[in-house]
Design a protein around this motif. Structure first.
Motif, PDB file in Angstrom:
ATOM      1  N   MET A   1     -23.583   9.866 -17.772  1.00 58.33           N
ATOM      2  CA  MET A   1     -24.823   9.090 -17.584  1.00 58.33           C
ATOM      3  C   MET A   1     -26.039  10.013 -17.664  1.00 58.33           C
ATOM      4  O   MET A   1     -26.018  11.105 -17.113  1.00 58.33           O
ATOM      5  CB  MET A   1     -24.777   8.396 -16.220  1.00 58.33           C
ATOM      6  CG  MET A   1     -26.007   7.557 -15.972  1.00 58.33           C
ATOM      7  SD  MET A   1     -25.877   6.581 -14.479  1.00 58.33           S
ATOM      8  CE  MET A   1     -24.363   5.700 -14.779  1.00 58.33           C
ATOM      9  N   ASN A   2     -27.094   9.579 -18.347  1.00 63.02           N
ATOM     10  CA  ASN A   2     -28.261  10.460 -18.462  1.00 63.02           C
ATOM     11  C   ASN A   2     -29.123  10.466 -17.186  1.00 63.02           C
ATOM     12  O   ASN A   2     -28.999   9.598 -16.320  1.00 63.02           O
ATOM     13  CB  ASN A   2     -29.090  10.124 -19.712  1.00 63.02           C
ATOM     14  CG  ASN A   2     -29.798   8.786 -19.581  1.00 63.02           C
ATOM     15  OD1 ASN A   2     -30.381   8.466 -18.541  1.00 63.02           O
ATOM     16  ND2 ASN A   2     -29.751   7.997 -20.634  1.00 63.02           N
ATOM     17  N   LYS A   3     -29.976  11.509 -17.116  1.00 62.36           N
ATOM     18  CA  LYS A   3     -30.717  11.742 -15.870  1.00 62.36           C
ATOM     19  C   LYS A   3     -31.680  10.613 -15.523  1.00 62.36           C
ATOM     20  O   LYS A   3     -31.865  10.286 -14.358  1.00 62.36           O
ATOM     21  CB  LYS A   3     -31.484  13.066 -15.964  1.00 62.36           C
ATOM     22  CG  LYS A   3     -30.612  14.245 -15.612  1.00 62.36           C
ATOM     23  CD  LYS A   3     -31.432  15.516 -15.520  1.00 62.36           C
ATOM     24  CE  LYS A   3     -30.531  16.674 -15.111  1.00 62.36           C
ATOM     25  NZ  LYS A   3     -31.095  17.978 -15.467  1.00 62.36           N
ATOM     26  N   GLU A   4     -32.281  10.054 -16.551  1.00 69.17           N
ATOM     27  CA  GLU A   4     -33.232   8.956 -16.298  1.00 69.17           C
ATOM     28  C   GLU A   4     -32.542   7.785 -15.618  1.00 69.17           C
ATOM     29  O   GLU A   4     -33.023   7.226 -14.645  1.00 69.17           O
ATOM     30  CB  GLU A   4     -33.858   8.497 -17.625  1.00 69.17           C
ATOM     31  CG  GLU A   4     -34.988   9.406 -18.106  1.00 69.17           C
ATOM     32  CD  GLU A   4     -36.032   9.647 -17.024  1.00 69.17           C
ATOM     33  OE1 GLU A   4     -36.621   8.660 -16.557  1.00 69.17           O
ATOM     34  OE2 GLU A   4     -36.244  10.821 -16.646  1.00 69.17           O
ATOM     35  N   THR A  79     -20.709  12.478  -9.610  1.00 71.05           N
ATOM     36  CA  THR A  79     -19.577  11.637 -10.009  1.00 71.05           C
ATOM     37  C   THR A  79     -19.962  10.167 -10.093  1.00 71.05           C
ATOM     38  O   THR A  79     -19.100   9.323 -10.347  1.00 71.05           O
ATOM     39  CB  THR A  79     -18.395  11.762  -9.020  1.00 71.05           C
ATOM     40  OG1 THR A  79     -18.833  11.394  -7.712  1.00 71.05           O
ATOM     41  CG2 THR A  79     -17.847  13.177  -8.994  1.00 71.05           C
ATOM     42  N   PHE A  80     -21.247   9.884  -9.882  1.00 69.50           N
ATOM     43  CA  PHE A  80     -21.666   8.477  -9.934  1.00 69.50           C
ATOM     44  C   PHE A  80     -21.443   7.915 -11.340  1.00 69.50           C
ATOM     45  O   PHE A  80     -21.753   8.567 -12.327  1.00 69.50           O
ATOM     46  CB  PHE A  80     -23.141   8.356  -9.555  1.00 69.50           C
ATOM     47  CG  PHE A  80     -23.636   6.934  -9.621  1.00 69.50           C
ATOM     48  CD1 PHE A  80     -23.313   6.038  -8.636  1.00 69.50           C
ATOM     49  CD2 PHE A  80     -24.410   6.509 -10.693  1.00 69.50           C
ATOM     50  CE1 PHE A  80     -23.750   4.719  -8.700  1.00 69.50           C
ATOM     51  CE2 PHE A  80     -24.863   5.199 -10.767  1.00 69.50           C
ATOM     52  CZ  PHE A  80     -24.518   4.312  -9.763  1.00 69.50           C
ATOM     53  N   GLY A  81     -20.904   6.709 -11.393  1.00 69.11           N
ATOM     54  CA  GLY A  81     -20.677   6.073 -12.681  1.00 69.11           C
ATOM     55  C   GLY A  81     -19.294   6.349 -13.246  1.00 69.11           C
ATOM     56  O   GLY A  81     -18.956   5.857 -14.309  1.00 69.11           O
ATOM     57  N   ARG A  94     -22.045  -3.085 -16.233  1.00 66.87           N
ATOM     58  CA  ARG A  94     -21.407  -3.406 -14.959  1.00 66.87           C
ATOM     59  C   ARG A  94     -22.178  -2.762 -13.799  1.00 66.87           C
ATOM     60  O   ARG A  94     -22.413  -3.380 -12.774  1.00 66.87           O
ATOM     61  CB  ARG A  94     -19.967  -2.902 -14.974  1.00 66.87           C
ATOM     62  CG  ARG A  94     -19.267  -3.008 -13.661  1.00 66.87           C
ATOM     63  CD  ARG A  94     -17.765  -2.894 -13.835  1.00 66.87           C
ATOM     64  NE  ARG A  94     -17.112  -2.601 -12.566  1.00 66.87           N
ATOM     65  CZ  ARG A  94     -16.995  -3.462 -11.565  1.00 66.87           C
ATOM     66  NH1 ARG A  94     -17.498  -4.665 -11.695  1.00 66.87           N
ATOM     67  NH2 ARG A  94     -16.408  -3.125 -10.445  1.00 66.87           N
ATOM     68  N   LEU A  95     -22.599  -1.515 -13.989  1.00 66.55           N
ATOM     69  CA  LEU A  95     -23.343  -0.820 -12.935  1.00 66.55           C
ATOM     70  C   LEU A  95     -24.691  -1.485 -12.675  1.00 66.55           C
ATOM     71  O   LEU A  95     -25.162  -1.522 -11.543  1.00 66.55           O
ATOM     72  CB  LEU A  95     -23.562   0.642 -13.304  1.00 66.55           C
ATOM     73  CG  LEU A  95     -22.356   1.560 -13.107  1.00 66.55           C
ATOM     74  CD1 LEU A  95     -22.661   2.936 -13.662  1.00 66.55           C
ATOM     75  CD2 LEU A  95     -21.972   1.655 -11.636  1.00 66.55           C
TER      76      LEU A  95
END
Ligand SMILES: [Zn+2]
Length: 136
Positions: A1-4, A79-81, A94-95
């Protein structure tokens, strides 16, 4: 996942946590008022009813705040996502619909299949436990 994206989720969780903590304080104050009135026999039934309603609401909220805190921890850890079960990235769509999700769609479906098998019995049991804890 990207930082933004990650930043966007972090902001969302931060504000959710803030408002949940704020609600928590309000409920606590309400409880204080409630227990003062507890021995008034006429209002006893109403008070009990209100209390158990608040209890249920509170349980649901504290469950959710745990999820939010877990999600914030996962953001910190990077580890999010990621799916808890298979380690794949959870679908972004989904997130966005369910930011505290820790399982990807297919693992979630798998889990729900297993849970629906036991669901009725367990839900009943946990409600019974909460009930006996409160009134024991
Ligand atoms: Zn998965």
């Amino acid at each position: 996942m990207n930082k933004e994206k990650l930043k966007k989720f972090k902001k969302l969780f931060d504000s959710q946590r803030q408002s949940l903590l704020f609600n928590d304080r309000i409920v606590r104050e309400d409880f204080g008022v409630c227990s003062d009135d507890r021995y008034d026999e006429v209002d006893q039934a109403t008070t009990d009813c209100e209390q158990s309603m608040r209890m249920r609401l509170r349980n649901r909220e504290s469950l959710y705040i745990k999820k939010v805190e877990e999600a914030l921890r996962r953001i910190e850890e990077g580890t999010f996502g990621e799916c808890d079960a298979c380690g794949e990235d959870i679908e972004l769509r989904r997130l966005e619909a369910r930011p505290t999700a820790t399982l990807c769609v297919s693992c979630k479906e798998e889990q729900e299949r297993k849970e629906s098998f036991h669901a009725s019995g367990r839900e009943h049991k946990s409600m019974g436990e909460a009930f006996s804890r409160k009134y024991a």
